[in-house]
Structures are given as structure tokens and as C-alpha cells.
Scaffold this motif. Structure first.
Motif, PDB file in Angstrom:
ATOM      1  N   ARG A  21       0.814  -1.216   0.000  1.00 18.08           N
ATOM      2  CA  ARG A  21       0.000   0.000   0.000  1.00 18.08           C
ATOM      3  C   ARG A  21       0.850   1.270   0.000  1.00 18.08           C
ATOM      4  NH1 ARG A  21      -5.112  -0.054   3.626  1.00 18.08           N
ATOM      5  NH2 ARG A  21      -5.643   1.481   2.049  1.00 18.08           N
ATOM      6  N   GLU A  23       2.570   2.775  -2.404  1.00 17.66           N
ATOM      7  CA  GLU A  23       2.319   3.673  -3.531  1.00 17.66           C
ATOM      8  C   GLU A  23       0.974   4.387  -3.369  1.00 17.66           C
ATOM      9  OE1 GLU A  23       2.699   6.156  -6.413  1.00 17.66           O
ATOM     10  OE2 GLU A  23       4.354   4.908  -5.728  1.00 17.66           O
ATOM     11  N   GLU A  24       0.009   3.712  -2.786  1.00 14.25           N
ATOM     12  CA  GLU A  24      -1.291   4.341  -2.513  1.00 14.25           C
ATOM     13  C   GLU A  24      -1.116   5.527  -1.559  1.00 14.25           C
ATOM     14  OE1 GLU A  24      -5.560   3.196  -0.406  1.00 14.25           O
ATOM     15  OE2 GLU A  24      -4.065   1.632  -0.724  1.00 14.25           O
TER      16      GLU A  24
END
Length: 55
Positions: A21, A23-24
Motif C-alpha cells: 500500500r 504507492e497508494e
């Protein structure tokens, strides 16, 4: 607290984020900076650490 370059630090935080997660989170931080006109620095990943002493 003013930084050495005259900027004011508003928040200094550390978050433990699942690798899949990351990059989110980076995308959300970029969007927030663009929406608010704020310079937000995101660094890492860093090695997890603990403040617990030896037992």
C-alpha cells in the motif's frame, strides 16, 4: 518550529504502512500537496525499529 531554511515544520510523523500500500499512500500525499499548495516531504521506506530495550 522553523527549519534551517526558514520553513515552518507543521508535522513530523512516522507511519507503518504495508509494502503493497506504499504507492497508494504516496499518491494520497501528492494529491494533498497539490490540493493545498503545501510542500509535503515523504521519505522511506525505512527499516522498522523498536524502542523496547533488551529483555
Amino acid at each position: 518550529v522553523p527549519g534551517g531554511d526558514g520553513r515552518v515544520h507543521v508535522l513530523n510523523a512516522t507511519y507503518l504502512v504495508a509494502e503493497q500500500r506504499a504507492e497508494e499512500l504516496a499518491a494520497l500525499v501528492r494529491a494533498l500537496g497539490e490540493r493545498t499548495g503545501t510542500r509535503i516531504e515523504l521519505t522511506g521506506p525505512w527499516v522498522p525499529y523498536s524502542f523496547v530495550g533488551e529483555v
